[in-house]
Write a protein that holds these residues in place. Structure first.
Motif, PDB file in Angstrom:
ATOM      1  N   ALA A  99      -0.384   5.711  -6.982  1.00 51.92           N
ATOM      2  CA  ALA A  99      -1.046   5.591  -5.741  1.00 51.92           C
ATOM      3  C   ALA A  99      -2.505   5.629  -5.825  1.00 51.92           C
ATOM      4  O   ALA A  99      -3.099   5.065  -5.023  1.00 51.92           O
ATOM      5  CB  ALA A  99      -0.236   6.839  -5.070  1.00 51.92           C
ATOM      6  N   ARG A 100      -2.998   6.530  -6.832  1.00 50.36           N
ATOM      7  CA  ARG A 100      -4.387   6.601  -6.761  1.00 50.36           C
ATOM      8  C   ARG A 100      -5.130   5.566  -7.103  1.00 50.36           C
ATOM      9  O   ARG A 100      -5.976   5.164  -6.831  1.00 50.36           O
ATOM     10  CB  ARG A 100      -4.787   8.026  -7.647  1.00 50.36           C
ATOM     11  CG  ARG A 100      -6.496   8.039  -8.044  1.00 50.36           C
ATOM     12  CD  ARG A 100      -6.547   9.136  -8.931  1.00 50.36           C
ATOM     13  NE  ARG A 100      -5.862  10.549  -8.214  1.00 50.36           N
ATOM     14  CZ  ARG A 100      -5.001  11.041  -9.026  1.00 50.36           C
ATOM     15  NH1 ARG A 100      -4.415  10.663 -10.041  1.00 50.36           N
ATOM     16  NH2 ARG A 100      -4.762  12.317  -8.378  1.00 50.36           N
ATOM     17  N   ARG A 101      -4.588   4.946  -8.426  1.00 50.18           N
ATOM     18  CA  ARG A 101      -4.835   3.641  -8.903  1.00 50.18           C
ATOM     19  C   ARG A 101      -5.104   2.784  -7.890  1.00 50.18           C
ATOM     20  O   ARG A 101      -6.147   1.777  -7.691  1.00 50.18           O
ATOM     21  CB  ARG A 101      -4.410   3.139 -10.199  1.00 50.18           C
ATOM     22  CG  ARG A 101      -4.356   3.995 -11.467  1.00 50.18           C
ATOM     23  CD  ARG A 101      -3.832   3.419 -12.465  1.00 50.18           C
ATOM     24  NE  ARG A 101      -3.641   4.284 -13.653  1.00 50.18           N
ATOM     25  CZ  ARG A 101      -2.466   5.101 -13.878  1.00 50.18           C
ATOM     26  NH1 ARG A 101      -1.369   4.918 -13.261  1.00 50.18           N
ATOM     27  NH2 ARG A 101      -2.546   5.703 -15.016  1.00 50.18           N
ATOM     28  N   VAL A 123      -0.510   4.647  -0.388  1.00 48.75           N
ATOM     29  CA  VAL A 123       0.211   5.949   0.028  1.00 48.75           C
ATOM     30  C   VAL A 123       1.347   6.609  -0.872  1.00 48.75           C
ATOM     31  O   VAL A 123       1.953   5.488  -1.366  1.00 48.75           O
ATOM     32  CB  VAL A 123       0.572   5.980   1.574  1.00 48.75           C
ATOM     33  CG1 VAL A 123       1.399   7.226   2.055  1.00 48.75           C
ATOM     34  CG2 VAL A 123      -0.647   5.640   2.657  1.00 48.75           C
ATOM     35  N   LEU A 124       1.403   7.708  -1.020  1.00 47.35           N
ATOM     36  CA  LEU A 124       2.464   8.351  -2.132  1.00 47.35           C
ATOM     37  C   LEU A 124       3.644   8.618  -0.981  1.00 47.35           C
ATOM     38  O   LEU A 124       3.398   9.729   0.018  1.00 47.35           O
ATOM     39  CB  LEU A 124       2.259   9.389  -3.094  1.00 47.35           C
ATOM     40  CG  LEU A 124       3.243  10.312  -3.607  1.00 47.35           C
ATOM     41  CD1 LEU A 124       3.811   9.189  -4.573  1.00 47.35           C
ATOM     42  CD2 LEU A 124       2.611  11.145  -4.290  1.00 47.35           C
ATOM     43  N   ASP A 125       4.536   8.017  -0.820  1.00 52.14           N
ATOM     44  CA  ASP A 125       5.972   8.493  -0.195  1.00 52.14           C
ATOM     45  C   ASP A 125       6.956   8.964  -0.881  1.00 52.14           C
ATOM     46  O   ASP A 125       7.610   8.305  -1.391  1.00 52.14           O
ATOM     47  CB  ASP A 125       6.036   7.008   0.373  1.00 52.14           C
ATOM     48  CG  ASP A 125       7.308   7.181   1.739  1.00 52.14           C
ATOM     49  OD1 ASP A 125       7.627   8.447   2.242  1.00 52.14           O
ATOM     50  OD2 ASP A 125       7.666   6.303   2.517  1.00 52.14           O
ATOM     51  N   ALA A 126       6.999  10.308  -0.655  1.00 50.35           N
ATOM     52  CA  ALA A 126       7.992  11.175  -1.387  1.00 50.35           C
ATOM     53  C   ALA A 126       9.196  11.172  -0.503  1.00 50.35           C
ATOM     54  O   ALA A 126       9.104  11.665   0.646  1.00 50.35           O
ATOM     55  CB  ALA A 126       7.461  12.493  -1.770  1.00 50.35           C
ATOM     56  N   VAL A 127      10.433  10.838  -1.097  1.00 49.93           N
ATOM     57  CA  VAL A 127      11.788  10.607  -0.439  1.00 49.93           C
ATOM     58  C   VAL A 127      12.813  11.549  -0.770  1.00 49.93           C
ATOM     59  O   VAL A 127      13.233  11.471  -2.215  1.00 49.93           O
ATOM     60  CB  VAL A 127      12.208   9.226   0.007  1.00 49.93           C
ATOM     61  CG1 VAL A 127      13.483   9.036   0.475  1.00 49.93           C
ATOM     62  CG2 VAL A 127      11.156   8.297   0.363  1.00 49.93           C
ATOM     63  N   ARG A 128      13.368  12.171   0.013  1.00 45.35           N
ATOM     64  CA  ARG A 128      14.388  13.099  -0.567  1.00 45.35           C
ATOM     65  C   ARG A 128      15.700  12.799   0.341  1.00 45.35           C
ATOM     66  O   ARG A 128      15.682  13.185   1.607  1.00 45.35           O
ATOM     67  CB  ARG A 128      14.023  14.525  -0.524  1.00 45.35           C
ATOM     68  CG  ARG A 128      15.256  15.539  -0.465  1.00 45.35           C
ATOM     69  CD  ARG A 128      15.584  15.720  -2.037  1.00 45.35           C
ATOM     70  NE  ARG A 128      17.017  16.652  -1.803  1.00 45.35           N
ATOM     71  CZ  ARG A 128      17.575  16.588  -3.040  1.00 45.35           C
ATOM     72  NH1 ARG A 128      17.583  15.818  -4.106  1.00 45.35           N
ATOM     73  NH2 ARG A 128      18.668  17.601  -3.157  1.00 45.35           N
ATOM     74  N   ALA A 129      16.803  12.329  -0.371  1.00 47.89           N
ATOM     75  CA  ALA A 129      17.996  12.103   0.645  1.00 47.89           C
ATOM     76  C   ALA A 129      18.873  13.397   0.527  1.00 47.89           C
ATOM     77  O   ALA A 129      18.826  14.107  -0.412  1.00 47.89           O
ATOM     78  CB  ALA A 129      18.875  11.124  -0.358  1.00 47.89           C
ATOM     79  N   TRP A 130      19.537  13.465   1.504  1.00 48.60           N
ATOM     80  CA  TRP A 130      20.376  14.678   1.956  1.00 48.60           C
ATOM     81  C   TRP A 130      21.699  14.298   2.518  1.00 48.60           C
ATOM     82  O   TRP A 130      21.693  13.333   3.361  1.00 48.60           O
ATOM     83  CB  TRP A 130      19.743  15.810   2.418  1.00 48.60           C
ATOM     84  CG  TRP A 130      19.444  15.532   4.072  1.00 48.60           C
ATOM     85  CD1 TRP A 130      18.136  15.009   4.355  1.00 48.60           C
ATOM     86  CD2 TRP A 130      20.227  15.687   5.023  1.00 48.60           C
ATOM     87  NE1 TRP A 130      18.188  14.907   5.608  1.00 48.60           N
ATOM     88  CE2 TRP A 130      19.176  15.336   6.333  1.00 48.60           C
ATOM     89  CE3 TRP A 130      21.274  16.187   5.356  1.00 48.60           C
ATOM     90  CZ2 TRP A 130      19.720  15.501   7.585  1.00 48.60           C
ATOM     91  CZ3 TRP A 130      21.609  16.282   6.616  1.00 48.60           C
ATOM     92  CH2 TRP A 130      20.993  15.898   7.647  1.00 48.60           C
ATOM     93  N   GLY A 177       0.730  -1.188   0.082  1.00 49.75           N
ATOM     94  CA  GLY A 177      -0.094  -0.074  -0.087  1.00 49.75           C
ATOM     95  C   GLY A 177       0.949   1.096   0.051  1.00 49.75           C
ATOM     96  O   GLY A 177       0.409   2.318   0.389  1.00 49.75           O
ATOM     97  N   ARG A 178       2.164   1.133  -0.633  1.00 54.21           N
ATOM     98  CA  ARG A 178       2.938   2.275  -0.736  1.00 54.21           C
ATOM     99  C   ARG A 178       3.605   2.500  -2.046  1.00 54.21           C
ATOM    100  O   ARG A 178       4.314   1.651  -2.448  1.00 54.21           O
ATOM    101  CB  ARG A 178       3.864   1.926   0.387  1.00 54.21           C
ATOM    102  CG  ARG A 178       4.958   3.120   0.859  1.00 54.21           C
ATOM    103  CD  ARG A 178       5.512   2.855   2.317  1.00 54.21           C
ATOM    104  NE  ARG A 178       6.725   3.682   2.346  1.00 54.21           N
ATOM    105  CZ  ARG A 178       7.994   3.256   2.224  1.00 54.21           C
ATOM    106  NH1 ARG A 178       8.126   1.925   2.032  1.00 54.21           N
ATOM    107  NH2 ARG A 178       8.954   4.109   2.679  1.00 54.21           N
TER     108      ARG A 178
END
Length: 291
Positions: free
Chosen positions: A176-178, A182-189, A153-154
């Motif tokens: 995610a909508r289909r 959950v839309l899990d947006a990840v940004r590495a820093w 579910g991700r």
């Protein structure tokens, strides 16, 4: 208007059939037709030798048998799918890149029949991923070991330096909508070594600054995502490839963008995308970002 098909490159391997499974499910979600394509020069030059190496009679490795087997697999998976097949005596890289011009999605596996062939077919997927005109999903041999894996579910999307080029985020949001995921947006820093300090009053300041910048990039990237998609934002310290690989362990799909430069004709697949394709624990979607 007819929907563009989901195109799957098939080669007779079990990994390709796993890709067919994934694509059949995706085609059903999208209500799109499925197109199964076999492209190889082996039938012309090495059909008999290949059959001998596999310990099978030549009729079992004929190209038509390969696509028909894949079609039966897809129909068993999703009985109501509209499926077409094509056999082409061409180099697979050339064929799949061309097919991507008139597809909504291109799907491949990465492993072949074994030995040198296994490495060759892996290189086909990597080459096509660097040139495809539509989004491409790569299903590695370790994916979909169950008949129907339990979904997490991700949907994870890796957010890069340019949130103003949102093709990957749009693709991930639609997925995610289909799926009702959950839309899990990840940004590495990461904090560059030269910005660290041992002064007790300044300790942690550079790290907090880079973390905040990552949070701001995430906010910009998700600005236009529809409110009906549940979103999460995660700014994670670490190497981008490792961060995304870790995130893939609890994801149904990992989505990353790949820049396409019109005047550049070489392989257009960065180090992060290349590494994730080799190490992700779930299927990976490569979405072209045009300059």
């Amino acid at each position: 208007m007819d929907l563009l098909p989901i195109v799957v490159g098939v080669d007779g391997s079990e990994a390709a059939l796993r890709a067919v499974n994934w694509a059949a499910d995706e085609a059903t979600l999208r209500e799109a037709p499925l197109r199964l394509v076999y492209a190889s020069l082996w039938e012309r030059y090495e059909g008999a030798a290949l059959a001998h190496d596999l310990g099978k009679p030549s009729e079992q490795v004929r190209a038509q048998d390969i696509v028909e087997t894949a079609a039966r697999r897809a129909h068993r998976r999703q009985a109501d799918l509209k499926i077409s097949t094509e056999v082409l005596p061409e180099e697979p890289e050339y064929t799949l890149v061309r097919e991507s011009r008139s597809a909504s999605l291109l799907v491949t596996g990465t492993r072949g029949r074994g030995g040198i062939t296994e490495a060759l077919l892996g290189s086909v997927s990597l080459t096509v991923a660097g040139h495809a005109h539509c989004p491409m999903v790569v299903v590695r041999a370790s994916h979909d070991n169950e008949v129907r894996p339990v979904p997490h579910g991700r949907i994870v999307v890796g957010v890069g330096e340019k949130p103003t080029t949102p093709a990957a985020v749009r693709f991930a949001s639609d997925e995610a909508r289909r799926r009702g995921a959950v839309l899990d947006a990840v940004r590495a820093w990461r904090c560059p070594a030269h910005e660290t300090t041992d002064h007790p009053l300044l300790a942690g300041e550079p790290s907090r600054m880079h973390q905040q910048q990552a949070v701001e990039v995430l906010e910009k990237a998700l600005h236009d995502v529809s409110a009906d998609v549940e979103t999460r934002r995660r700014a994670v310290e670490g190497n981008t490839r490792n961060v995304l690989t870790d995130a893939s362990r609890a994801a149904d799909l990992l989505v990353i963008g790949a820049e396409r430069h019109h005047r550049h004709f070489g392989l257009q697949l960065g180090r992060v995308a290349h590494g994730v394709l080799h190490h992700s624990a779930c299927p990976v979607a490569i979405v072209p970002e045009r300059d």
